[in-house]
Design an enzyme around this catalytic site. Structure first.
Site, mmCIF file in Angstrom:
data_model
loop_
_atom_site.group_PDB
_atom_site.id
_atom_site.type_symbol
_atom_site.label_atom_id
_atom_site.label_comp_id
_atom_site.label_asym_id
_atom_site.label_seq_id
_atom_site.Cartn_x
_atom_site.Cartn_y
_atom_site.Cartn_z
ATOM 1 N N GLN A 167 -56.805 31.794 -28.927
ATOM 2 C CA GLN A 167 -56.153 32.542 -29.941
ATOM 3 C C GLN A 167 -56.827 32.577 -31.445
ATOM 4 O OE1 GLN A 167 -52.028 31.456 -28.936
ATOM 5 N NE2 GLN A 167 -51.713 33.557 -29.550
ATOM 6 N N GLU A 221 -48.588 29.298 -22.852
ATOM 7 C CA GLU A 221 -50.070 28.706 -23.598
ATOM 8 C C GLU A 221 -50.945 28.307 -22.604
ATOM 9 O OE1 GLU A 221 -50.155 29.228 -26.469
ATOM 10 O OE2 GLU A 221 -47.943 29.602 -26.758
#
Ligand SMILES: [Zn+2]
Length: 164
Positions: free
Chosen positions: A51, A131
């Site tokens: 990210q 995640e």
């Protein structure tokens, strides 16, 4: 420490598989500290290295007590089921309903290469799954069985304001 730029859906890096971390050096420590600062600044509960456009297997998860630094994390146990709303700092202003295990146990290394095990239920379990999927180039939107419409999204925040 420095804030890193969070990339959003549509950026090709978010769809790539991250490589394992092999060097536990100062550069890794700096990246982990930057990711923690970036996560806190963005008011998120989790952040994965892709990210911030780094294809390494690292993520940060806020378990409510501390910011866990997870290097080369793997799910080693999971059970139960939960069904709830999920969002992502890389998919701004959207939420979707996703089913996840209600309990997840993971193992991960820290910045020094030492292995630890962590357990989580509910939001923390959800966050571990979310995640770790980022590290394989997946977004929760692929797993969501319903993405909130604009009306549903706005109703969510109207309710929040009434509760506040
Ligand atoms: Zn995400």
């Amino acid at each position: 420490m420095a804030l890193r730029k969070i990339i959003v859906e549509g950026h090709p890096t978010l769809r790539k598989k991250s490589r394992p971390v092999e060097k536990f050096d100062d550069r890794l420590a700096t990246l982990i500290d930057d990711m923690k600062e970036t996560l806190v600044d963005a008011n998120g509960v989790g952040l994965a290295a892709p990210q911030v456009a780094i294809l390494r297997r690292i993520c940060i998860v806020d378990n409510g007590e501390e910011l866990l630094e997870l290097v080369n994390p793997e799910i080693i146990e999971q059970s139960g089921e939960q069904d709830g709303l999920e969002g992502c700092l890389s998919v701004p202003d959207k939420y979707g309903r996703v089913k996840r295990p209600n309990y997840v146990k993971i193992k991960a290394q820290d910045r020094h290469g030492v292995w630890h095990e962590y357990e989580g239920t509910e939001l923390v379990a959800r966050c571990f799954c979310h995640e770790i999927e980022h590290l394989d180039g997946h977004l929760y939107t692929e797993k969501a069985y319903h993405m909130l419409t604009d009306e549903e999204y706005e109703a969510l925040f109207t309710d929040d304001e009434e509760d506040a």
